[in-house]
Design a protein around this motif. Structure first.
Motif, PDB file in Angstrom:
ATOM      1  N   LYS A 399      41.858  32.012 -64.853  1.00 20.00           N
ATOM      2  CA  LYS A 399      42.541  30.919 -65.904  1.00 20.00           C
ATOM      3  C   LYS A 399      42.963  31.863 -66.898  1.00 20.00           C
ATOM      4  O   LYS A 399      44.121  31.592 -67.543  1.00 20.00           O
ATOM      5  CB  LYS A 399      41.316  30.160 -66.265  1.00 20.00           C
ATOM      6  CG  LYS A 399      41.841  28.798 -66.007  1.00 20.00           C
ATOM      7  CD  LYS A 399      40.769  27.842 -66.004  1.00 20.00           C
ATOM      8  CE  LYS A 399      40.576  26.773 -64.799  1.00 20.00           C
ATOM      9  NZ  LYS A 399      39.597  26.222 -64.496  1.00 20.00           N
ATOM     10  N   TRP A 400      42.353  32.904 -67.170  1.00 18.65           N
ATOM     11  CA  TRP A 400      43.182  33.793 -68.082  1.00 18.65           C
ATOM     12  C   TRP A 400      44.475  34.437 -67.885  1.00 18.65           C
ATOM     13  O   TRP A 400      45.096  34.240 -68.877  1.00 18.65           O
ATOM     14  CB  TRP A 400      41.827  35.336 -68.159  1.00 18.65           C
ATOM     15  CG  TRP A 400      42.178  36.205 -69.080  1.00 18.65           C
ATOM     16  CD1 TRP A 400      43.335  37.199 -68.698  1.00 18.65           C
ATOM     17  CD2 TRP A 400      41.993  36.777 -70.451  1.00 18.65           C
ATOM     18  NE1 TRP A 400      43.417  38.343 -69.920  1.00 18.65           N
ATOM     19  CE2 TRP A 400      42.656  37.934 -70.806  1.00 18.65           C
ATOM     20  CE3 TRP A 400      41.093  36.024 -71.385  1.00 18.65           C
ATOM     21  CZ2 TRP A 400      42.518  38.378 -71.955  1.00 18.65           C
ATOM     22  CZ3 TRP A 400      40.724  36.639 -72.446  1.00 18.65           C
ATOM     23  CH2 TRP A 400      41.848  37.673 -72.918  1.00 18.65           C
ATOM     24  N   TYR A 401      44.482  34.675 -66.667  1.00 19.28           N
ATOM     25  CA  TYR A 401      45.994  35.205 -66.078  1.00 19.28           C
ATOM     26  C   TYR A 401      47.026  34.097 -66.199  1.00 19.28           C
ATOM     27  O   TYR A 401      47.989  34.361 -66.837  1.00 19.28           O
ATOM     28  CB  TYR A 401      45.824  35.814 -64.871  1.00 19.28           C
ATOM     29  CG  TYR A 401      45.441  37.179 -64.953  1.00 19.28           C
ATOM     30  CD1 TYR A 401      46.378  38.229 -65.564  1.00 19.28           C
ATOM     31  CD2 TYR A 401      44.304  37.725 -64.749  1.00 19.28           C
ATOM     32  CE1 TYR A 401      45.858  39.492 -65.661  1.00 19.28           C
ATOM     33  CE2 TYR A 401      43.856  39.000 -64.791  1.00 19.28           C
ATOM     34  CZ  TYR A 401      44.752  40.024 -65.441  1.00 19.28           C
ATOM     35  OH  TYR A 401      44.278  41.229 -65.415  1.00 19.28           O
ATOM     36  N   VAL A 403      46.965  31.333 -68.277  1.00 18.92           N
ATOM     37  CA  VAL A 403      47.207  30.956 -69.579  1.00 18.92           C
ATOM     38  C   VAL A 403      48.154  32.152 -70.045  1.00 18.92           C
ATOM     39  O   VAL A 403      49.022  31.862 -70.815  1.00 18.92           O
ATOM     40  CB  VAL A 403      46.038  30.961 -70.578  1.00 18.92           C
ATOM     41  CG1 VAL A 403      46.322  30.802 -71.822  1.00 18.92           C
ATOM     42  CG2 VAL A 403      45.095  29.679 -69.936  1.00 18.92           C
ATOM     43  N   LEU A 404      47.861  33.416 -69.984  1.00 13.07           N
ATOM     44  CA  LEU A 404      48.571  34.373 -70.333  1.00 13.07           C
ATOM     45  C   LEU A 404      50.021  34.383 -69.813  1.00 13.07           C
ATOM     46  O   LEU A 404      50.876  34.642 -70.448  1.00 13.07           O
ATOM     47  CB  LEU A 404      48.185  35.632 -69.732  1.00 13.07           C
ATOM     48  CG  LEU A 404      47.142  36.585 -70.639  1.00 13.07           C
ATOM     49  CD1 LEU A 404      46.862  38.109 -70.199  1.00 13.07           C
ATOM     50  CD2 LEU A 404      47.653  36.847 -72.213  1.00 13.07           C
ATOM     51  N   LEU A 407      51.720  31.664 -71.622  1.00 11.46           N
ATOM     52  CA  LEU A 407      51.929  32.223 -72.934  1.00 11.46           C
ATOM     53  C   LEU A 407      52.988  33.099 -73.020  1.00 11.46           C
ATOM     54  O   LEU A 407      54.057  33.177 -73.764  1.00 11.46           O
ATOM     55  CB  LEU A 407      50.915  32.964 -73.501  1.00 11.46           C
ATOM     56  CG  LEU A 407      49.698  32.033 -73.953  1.00 11.46           C
ATOM     57  CD1 LEU A 407      48.608  32.701 -74.387  1.00 11.46           C
ATOM     58  CD2 LEU A 407      50.398  30.959 -75.020  1.00 11.46           C
ATOM     59  N   ALA A 415      49.912  26.112 -71.643  1.00  8.91           N
ATOM     60  CA  ALA A 415      48.715  26.932 -71.861  1.00  8.91           C
ATOM     61  C   ALA A 415      47.549  25.828 -72.598  1.00  8.91           C
ATOM     62  O   ALA A 415      46.469  25.691 -71.802  1.00  8.91           O
ATOM     63  CB  ALA A 415      48.823  27.928 -72.858  1.00  8.91           C
ATOM     64  N   LEU A 416      47.967  24.923 -73.513  1.00  8.39           N
ATOM     65  CA  LEU A 416      46.983  24.106 -74.068  1.00  8.39           C
ATOM     66  C   LEU A 416      46.487  23.207 -72.896  1.00  8.39           C
ATOM     67  O   LEU A 416      45.348  22.771 -72.702  1.00  8.39           O
ATOM     68  CB  LEU A 416      47.612  23.262 -74.977  1.00  8.39           C
ATOM     69  CG  LEU A 416      46.680  22.593 -75.960  1.00  8.39           C
ATOM     70  CD1 LEU A 416      45.897  23.282 -76.522  1.00  8.39           C
ATOM     71  CD2 LEU A 416      47.546  21.662 -76.874  1.00  8.39           C
ATOM     72  N   VAL A 419      44.077  24.545 -70.669  1.00 15.99           N
ATOM     73  CA  VAL A 419      42.779  24.843 -71.174  1.00 15.99           C
ATOM     74  C   VAL A 419      42.317  23.350 -71.235  1.00 15.99           C
ATOM     75  O   VAL A 419      40.811  23.294 -70.632  1.00 15.99           O
ATOM     76  CB  VAL A 419      42.901  25.372 -72.422  1.00 15.99           C
ATOM     77  CG1 VAL A 419      41.443  25.432 -73.119  1.00 15.99           C
ATOM     78  CG2 VAL A 419      43.388  26.718 -72.501  1.00 15.99           C
TER      79      VAL A 419
END
Lengths: 494, 487, 569, 107
Positions: A399-401, A403-404, A407, A415-416, A419
């Protein structure tokens, strides 16, 4: 020997399948199948190691060079997928013995193992094959085997689910075949490398575009992209538990692989990007999948179905990564491929344990499970946390990647929403956790009859659970390989 | 001992205690003794860390690097040390209190209680010593999860509902906003390591930083800024020792601590005041201060009233963090300490009243002073500190907060702080005063039924009440640490 | 010897801590010893800064003595001692501790060399004194105490903000001349500090806490209360704002308006509370004039007022203690059963009325002469009127309605010996200072040559007093004098005891109903949303239901078609 | 000590009258002394004969009469302030305890 690894990867399970019929005694068949699967996974490890060291491997079957002969081509992306599929298969099998024994009638058990190995061979073949027609062939092998596997479920609805999957899956396969056929007409080759070289010269033609449409829709059908996912929940819900675990961890992943392979590898990025507002459509569909499936999952009473819908949602994440159409997005998507395989395999394995002891996967029957099956319950919790994307689990990393990547393109709303999607995961995971840990057990007979799942099942389950955490902390392997693969596929030609 | 060993000890000793507690679950005395011993040892460790830190000790620990540049690491820094000192001191005290309370109240599942309690404390130390935002976030979430069983300890439907609100708000805010803000920060700055003066590169657009700041302020739900405060009253279904340590000190302070860290070490004191969002968030904090007090006045349930009081007091700290002058930061940091001691005492007292007299509503407490003079005196002393009057330690933190606000030209916030002080008097002081001098017309129980709480609890609350006085006379220790935050 | 150099408040605080450990005579001994020991050491101490401490990075001087502060120090010790003697029969630990702490805080405040210490003791005064009100242990006292505390804390908070701003603007912590002439931040600061002091000083419109709470305190508690809080404020004004012209007018108003209330007030201790404001008014005027004579007069008057107002409160306290009544309408004729108290009360009344040879005479005439000398004619007339008025209500009304008037039928006896002793000490001091004013004079902050006992002053004062007495007699004979009636007279407190609560209630009512509406709306919205989602996503929803295969195939075809169309055109 | 049951000194009107007579005499004497004794003055009004006595007398009469008028405006019942709840009670809704906190759960 080493030079033959690409073909061995496919041929060993393929040959192992009929051999199963000769082995007597369910324990031995299981042992034999496990051995085959283990061999396959060892080969996949060796392949990955080789590819990392020496670059793409090409293997001409029978010595006939492409385009005349059949080529097996293992690049970093394939090696990555081979590793996922074969290892998942092995671990699932490792823990599956007792569950299979219980859920599948003795008379059918040999057939089960045959189908299982065939399915594995098909999936591995799809990934390893270097030409489009072979992809179709292996796709059919794995699909047919999986129809059988699903239909083996005790619940009579399994047959019906299998039938629907058969219809839909065949349509998908046919679409792929049509796509491949058109491509052959236009280019005169089936080899994917050649295709990739020749397509740009004919990319203006309508035929290529039609081929692309058929291929993509066909693949999306196989990977259960929203809204083409309708076959999946029932198939997963009514199949034998082990089958669900295996398919969830491998089949859809291979389909996602095909999506990447065809669109970026064969048609090429320029074409793929020029055809459609693909970008927006796929991001939109992916997010729609995340929300629609998650919301459905929130209200599900059958946990297997619940996790099946959650799979659809997770595929949505991968589709978003695909739709972002960038190295970062692809990497996130490929990373999630690996991670999702881990979490879903562990969750469905845990459900296999639950089914083994309780015979039910209804939410209400899980009340107080934690006190009688603490290890299983804990596994579900950790798998669930991983699904949510809690730090120190694999889910967080992907998820980190993702969203990155969103972004990176200033797609704030994406991104929102990504999440927010995790929040829905919290809700449906929490319903289960609460039921297991904080609800008083409903029936008295559970306390005396039920106990922890068999040790084999638990071992496999906890290997997966620990992998969920381990790869959430030491992320070098999946992140490194996914990054390489993404760069490779975006680097242009195969 | 090595600093890194000590640092690890604070995080792992409680976990070792967990094992001990589980092993001795059938011998309550040994089990509780282990908890207490671990608490004392941990505090000794923190004290040793403090001594080395004051003589210039420094340490950097990295456990693992999860992604390139993103690691689970710990380091020593004065704000974190202050937080650790508070938690380290209050854990054994609360354990002592809990021994009296849990036995006096005949609670079930006491082993589970002590286990999760210890885990929560270990997590708090990890939060305190976090070297980067990621590590902090990880343990922030762990803290949420491992306190859930404590919140729902009673196991009733009400407890479960409270727990659901607790978890729902804390998890959703943190994942929805905190996580998003953190990833964005990473995307912009390329690092999450706490750095004096902030980590954002120059030229980052102000609107972007404003959005991020808002995401942080709301995302750090543990800071309980309105309208994300409802979890705190909801968590009051927990046994009182939990409310005392976790929901007056550890959990809520972890929230404002995080916020302070973000303001000082992610945004930096120079960036923060220049953002357009800051002023609005400051107003929100001011509004929270006043509204929470007004709501607190309306609550007849003592713990609910204290919970709303906590919300207001947390907003003090948030306010100081956002005002972001050096003095305000000092005030905020000091208020973490001062409020901790005051509020934990109040919760101790609430629990003592519940155990000894089975009273939960303020309106039933008139006249209790005769039966529970020690408890009520402690309540009075702690109230004075919370209000911010001499001889309570709260005086000094309020002093600095007001000074910082004045320095930043936030006159309106000064008014909010002053009004809040008066409102605090209105809702806190009547409780002990009525207890001593009110007419107890409602309860005509025979006085023999009413007595002080069990001795361990009593000792604990006297100790914390006394500490509020000590912190008034000798605030220098806290001040020195708070002052070092600004370098 | 380091003990001798300890700040005075330390003795009192330590003593207060010691009290709970002691019983009976031991406790009494400690109580009596503390002001004596502390006072002795203070007397021995040279002027200057005696103790410096670093707190929170500030250099604080919590023990700074000069002529001004030492004089207040002395009178506070005397007052504390007298009050302790007076309260010696009380067996209430709370009151004993609170009163010692309170006296200690007052001493701390006057010896504060810096503004931070001042703030701390300022708040301590409020926190400790309020318990003397609570100690009455009635519902009325409790409520009154809460109001008192609120207002006192408000004063402290204003001081806090003022001090911070002042330190910020001037960079100095020192508590010295502040004045109202600053501009900008310092101007705001000086005004805030001024108002903070004004509250404690009972400026008009800020005075009601005094008349509200003092009469509700215990008989002994009021003695302490009357001695310290307002005098600390007077001290703070004398140090920070001497010569501020505004103070003259404020002070003049303070001298005049309370006497109207005093005339119609029924509760005799409340009458004294109003007259306390009136007396403080004289001091405020003196400080406002700011000349050496005026400040001396103000300070000396503060010194005297502590003693004679204490004496009056003590006599009324004795009446309350013995009869349980304090309303003028219920008392009368007590001179028969309490002759000694009557005489002592009259001594106090004479002192407050400034009869020659009693303590008030000298100091009051200093202030009035200063007013005249500096050309404040109207002020002088107001002070003159107030002097007449104070005799009227405090000098005549108090003794008259308590001890004479019509016989209420109450038969009681003299108060306990310790009360009588305390009153006697105070009375002796009143007379002694009146007869031999140099006793106080030599201690005054400024060296001024002033001879009060000349015929002019004595005659004028006697004429004034006798003829205002004549007015009393005349009005009484004609039946024009307002009778004592059980009643409440509206004062500024109406605003916060009646208007503010009503307003608060109204606004809060609005607020809560708004809150309720908002919450209901959100709840309704959420549940509607939930239902909406449930209809689509619930087990029977379109998204969750199992579709027939035919429909699935249809949609696959549709999507392919859509895809084709999109990609081809 | 006076016997408390016997009528006191001031119970006899004659005594009161006697005291008052002495008092009137004093007043008169003081008024006369104004003429006899020379005083150094600061304010011109002080030289007026009978200024202080007159000011004192009139001041007090005006004081009392004004106070009587004030009474009409300001006087209320003794328990005027007693019949209202404390500020805290005003806004305390006693049923609204912790229960309501958990009542609306957001899922």
């Amino acid at each position: 020997m080493l030079i033959h690894l690409p073909i061995l990867q496919v041929i060993i399970p393929l040959l192992g399948a009929p051999l199963c019929l000769m082995v007597k005694g369910s324990r031995f068949v299981w042992g034999f199948t496990l051995l085959v699967s283990l061999l396959a996974s060892m080969i996949s490890v060796a392949l990955l190691w080789q590819v990392e060291a020496n670059g793409t491997l090409s293997y001409a079957l029978g010595g006939w060079q492409a385009p005349i002969g059949i080529e097996y081509r293992i690049d970093i992306l394939s090696a990555y997928l081979l590793l996922i599929v074969s290892c998942m298969s092995t671990i699932v099998l490792l823990g599956g013995y007792r569950s299979i024994e219980k859920e599948i009638p003795v008379s059918n058990q040999s057939y089960f193992y045959v189908a299982y190995l065939l399915c594995l061979a098909g999936l591995l073949g799809i990934v390893a094959a270097g030409d489009a027609f072979n992809v179709f062939v292996f796709l059919e092998i794995s699909s047919l085997a999986s129809y059988i596997l699903i239909g083996l479920g005790k619940d009579r609805r399994a047959l019906w689910a299998s039938f629907q999957y058969l219809i839909v899956g065949t349509i998908g396969a046919t679409f792929i075949l049509i796509g491949v056929g058109y491509l052959y007409i236009m280019t005169g080759t089936l080899n994917m490398v050649d295709l990739a070289q020749r397509i740009p010269s004919v990319s203006e033609s309508t035929t290529v575009l039609v081929a692309f449409a058929f291929l993509i829709v066909g693949v999306c059908l196989k990977l259960a992209m929203f809204p083409l996912h309708v076959w999946l929940p029932n198939a997963y819900a009514f199949a034998p538990s082990i089958v669900t675990a295996f398919l969830a961890a491998s089949a859809t992943k291979v389909a996602v692989y095909l999506l990447f392979r065809f669109s970026f590898g064969v048609f090429g990025i320029e074409l793929t990007e020029s055809i459609l507002p693909l970008h927006e459509v796929f991001i939109g569909l992916g997010l729609a999948g995340v929300f629609a499936a998650s919301l459905v999952a929130v209200f599900q009473q059958n946990i297997k179905r619940l996790f099946a819908y959650s799979s659809v949602a997770q595929i949505g994440y991968m589709i978003v990564g695909y739709g972002l159409d960038s190295v970062a997005g692809s990497m996130a998507s490929l990373l999630h491929l690996f991670n999702h395989a881990l979490m879903k395999a562990s969750l469905f394995m845990a459900l296999a344990a639950v089914v083994y002891r309780l015979g039910s996967v209804q939410l209400k029957d899980l009340a107080g499970l934690a006190s009688v099956m603490p290890w299983t319950a804990a596994a579900i919790v950790i798998g669930g946390l991983s699904l949510v994307g809690v730090p120190l689990t694999v889910g967080f990393v992907s998820k980190w990647y993702l969203v990155l990547a969103a972004l990176e393109q200033d797609l704030w709303w994406v991104a929102l929403l990504l999440v927010v999607g995790s929040l829905l995961a919290i809700v449906y995971v929490w319903r289960i956790v609460e039921q297991m840990y904080f609800a008083p057990s409903t029936s008295g007979d559970q306390s005396d009859g039920t106990r922890e799942a068999p040790i084999g099942l638990l071992t496999a389950l906890w290997i997966l659970v620990i992998a969920n955490i381990y790869f959430g902390i030491d992320t070098r392997l999946p992140v490194g390989v996914a990054e390489l693969a993404a760069e490779h596929i975006f680097g242009g030609r195969l | 001992m090595e600093l890194s060993t000590l640092l690890h000890a604070t995080m792992f000793l409680p976990l070792v205690a967990v094992v001990g507690i589980l092993l001795c679950r059938h011998q309550p005395n040994i089990r509780d003794g282990i908890s207490l011993l671990a608490g004392v040892l941990v505090f000794a460790c923190v004290l040793a860390i403090h001594r080395q830190f004051m003589s210039g000790g420094d340490v950097d620990i990295t456990w693992v690097e999860i992604l390139p540049g993103l690691s689970l690491s710990f380091s020593l820094e004065s704000l974190g040390l202050l937080f650790a000192l508070i938690a380290g001191f209050l854990w054994p005290v609360t354990t002592l209190y809990a021994i009296g309370y849990m036995r006096g109240h005949h609670e079930k599942n006491q082993t589970r209680f002590y286990v999760f309690f210890a885990i929560a404390i270990a997590t708090v130390f990890a939060i305190a010593f976090s070297a980067n935002l990621f590590t902090l976030f990880v343990f922030y979430e762990v803290l949420t999860l491992c306190t859930y069983p404590l919140v729902t300890h009673a196991g009733t439907d009400k407890a479960k509902q409270g727990g659901r609100v607790y978890l729902g708000i804390l998890l959703s805010t943190s994942i929805l906003m905190f996580l998003l803000a953190m990833i964005t920060t990473w995307a912009i700055a390329g690092t999450l390591t706490f750095t004096s003066g902030g980590i954002f590169p120059e030229g980052t657009p102000a609107w972007l930083l404003s959005i991020l700041l808002a995401l942080y302020v709301f995302g750090i739900g543990k800071a309980a800024i309105m309208p994300f405060h409802r979890w705190l009253p909801a968590a009051m279904v927990a046994p009182t020792p939990v409310s005392a340590l976790l929901h007056a000190v550890a959990v809520v302070k972890a929230g404002v601590f995080t916020l302070l860290k973000v303001c000082v070490f992610v945004f930096g004191l120079e960036v923060l005041p220049s953002l357009p969002a800051t002023q609005w968030l400051i107003y929100l904090a001011g509004l929270t201060i006043v509204l929470a007090s007004l709501v607190a006045m309306r609550k007849d349930n003592l713990k609910a009233r204290l919970a709303y009081s906590t919300i207001g007091q947390l907003a003090y700290i948030t306010l100081g963090a956002l005002v972001a002058t050096e003095l305000a930061i000092v005030g905020s940091a000091m208020h973490i300490a001062m409020h901790a001691f005051g509020k934990i005492t109040l919760f101790f007292c609430a629990g003592a009243i519940m155990v000894a007299c089975h009273k939960t509503e303020v309106s039933q407490m008139a006249g209790l002073g005769k039966a529970m003079p020690v408890t009520m005196t402690a309540f009075l002393v702690a109230s004075v500190s919370i209000i911010g009057l001499p001889p309570g330690g709260g005086t000094w933190s309020k002093w600095y907060l007001i000074w910082g606000s004045l320095e930043a030209g936030q006159q309106l916030m000064v008014v909010a702080l002053l009004v809040s002080s008066l409102l605090n008097i209105a809702y806190l002081l009547p409780i002990p005063l009525q207890a001593f001098w009110g007419s107890s017309d409602t309860n005509v129980e025979s006085s023999s039924q009413l007595k002080e709480a069990p001795m361990p609890s009593l000792i604990a609350l006297v100790v914390t009440a006394f500490m509020t006085l000590v912190l008034f006379v000798y605030p220098n220790g806290v001040y020195d640490l708070a002052n070092r935050i600004n370098g | 010897m380091w003990i001798a150099e300890l700040p005075s408040f330390i003795y009192f605080y330590l003593g207060a801590l010691l009290l709970p450990l002691l019983r009976g005579w031991g406790r009494n001994l400690v109580l009596l010893a503390i002001p004596l020991v502390s006072g002795f050491f203070l007397w021995q101490l040279p002027e200057g800064e005696h103790w410096q401490v670093t707190l929170l990075g500030f250099e604080l001087t919590p023990f700074y003595t000069d002529r001004l502060s030492v004089l207040f120090g002395y009178v506070f010790h005397i007052a504390a001692f007298i009050a302790i003697v007076y309260a010696l029969h009380v067996r209430d630990l709370l009151q004993q501790v609170a009163s010692l702490m309170y006296a200690g805080s007052a001493l701390g405040a006057v010896f504060s060399g810096d503004l931070i210490s001042l703030f701390v003791f300022w708040e301590m005064l409020a926190v400790t004194s309020v318990f003397l009100v609570f100690a009455r242990r009635t519902e009325r006292a409790y409520r009154s105490g809460m109001r008192y505390l609120m207002i006192q804390v408000m004063s402290g908070l204003l001081l806090l903000v003022g001090v911070i701003l002042y330190v910020q603007a001037s960079g100095s912590l020192r508590f010295d001349f502040i004045g109202l002439e600053h501009v900008g931040t310092a101007g705001l600061a000086s005004w805030l500090i001024f108002i903070a002091i004004g509250i404690k000083c009972a400026f008009p419109f800020l005075h009601t806490w005094l008349t509200d709470a003092y009469p509700e305190s215990t008989p002994t508690g009021t003695i302490f209360l009357s001695a310290f809080t307002t005098k600390v404020a007077v001290y703070a004004l004398a140090r920070g704002y001497p010569g501020t012209e505004l103070l003259i007018y404020i002070g003049a108003v303070m001298t005049c308006f309370p006497i109207f209330y005093a005339v119609i007030e029924n509760d005799l201790r409340r009458v004294l509370a109003y007259s306390l404001i009136n007396q403080v008014g004289f001091m405020v005027v003196g400080i406002g004039i700011g000349t050496a004579l005026a400040v001396n007069g103000a300070v000396a008057h503060a010194f005297n007022d502590v003693i004679f107002k204490g004496l009056l409160f003590m006599s009324m306290g004795a009446v309350l203690h013995m009869t349980g009544k304090i309303n003028g309408s219920e008392l009368g004729g007590l001179y028969k059963s309490m002759p000694k108290t009557t005489i002592l009360c009259i001594v106090g009344a004479a002192s407050i009325s400034a009869f020659p040879l009693f303590s008030g005479f000298v100091s009051k005439s200093m202030v009035m002469t200063a007013a005249l000398n500096n050309g404040y004619n109207v002020i002088w007339l107001m002070l003159l009127f107030a002097s007449a008025g104070v005799f009227h209500h405090a000098g005549i009304k108090i003794p008259y309605f308590a001890f004479f008037a019509h016989d209420s039928g109450i038969r009681t006896s003299e108060p306990p010996t310790n009360m009588l002793i305390a009153m006697t000490i105070a009375a002796v001091l009143c007379v002694a200072i009146g007869v031999y004013p140099e006793m106080v004079y030599s201690l005054l902050p400024h060296d001024v040559d002033y001879t009060p006992y000349d015929t002019t002053h004595v005659l004028a004062q006697l004429q004034l007093l006798f003829f205002s007495a004549l007015a009393f007699v005349w009005l009484n004979q004609r039946g024009l004098y307002p009778p004592e009636l059980p009643s409440v007279n509206l004062d500024v407190e109406w605003f916060y005891r009646r208007l503010l609560p009503r307003l608060f209630e109204f606004i809060m009512g609005l607020f809560w109903s708004l809150n309720e509406v908002l919450r209901q709306t959100i709840k309704r919205f959420l549940s509607a949303l939930g239902n909406h989602i449930h209809t689509h996503s619930g087990p029977q929803g379109i998204l969750a239901k199992t579709w027939p295969t035919g429909r699935v195939v249809f949609w696959v075809a549709m999507i392919l078609a859509a895809f084709l169309i999109l990609s081809l055109y | 000590m006076m016997n408390s049951d016997s009528p006191g000194f001031f119970d006899k009107p004659a005594n009161v009258k006697r005291v008052l007579r002495v008092f009137y005499a004093c007043c008169a004497l003081l008024l006369i002394m104004d003429v006899v004794i020379h005083r150094h003055v600061v304010h011109p009004w002080e030289t007026l004969i009978g200024f202080y006595p007159l000011y004192g007398f009139l001041g007090c009469v005006v004081l009392v009469l004004l106070a009587k008028v004030m009474r009409k405006v300001l006087m209320r019942d003794e328990d005027f302030y007693d019949h209202q709840p404390r500020v805290v009670d005003l806004v305390t809704d006693k049923k609204d305890g912790a229960e309501s906190e958990a009542s609306d759960v957001d899922r």
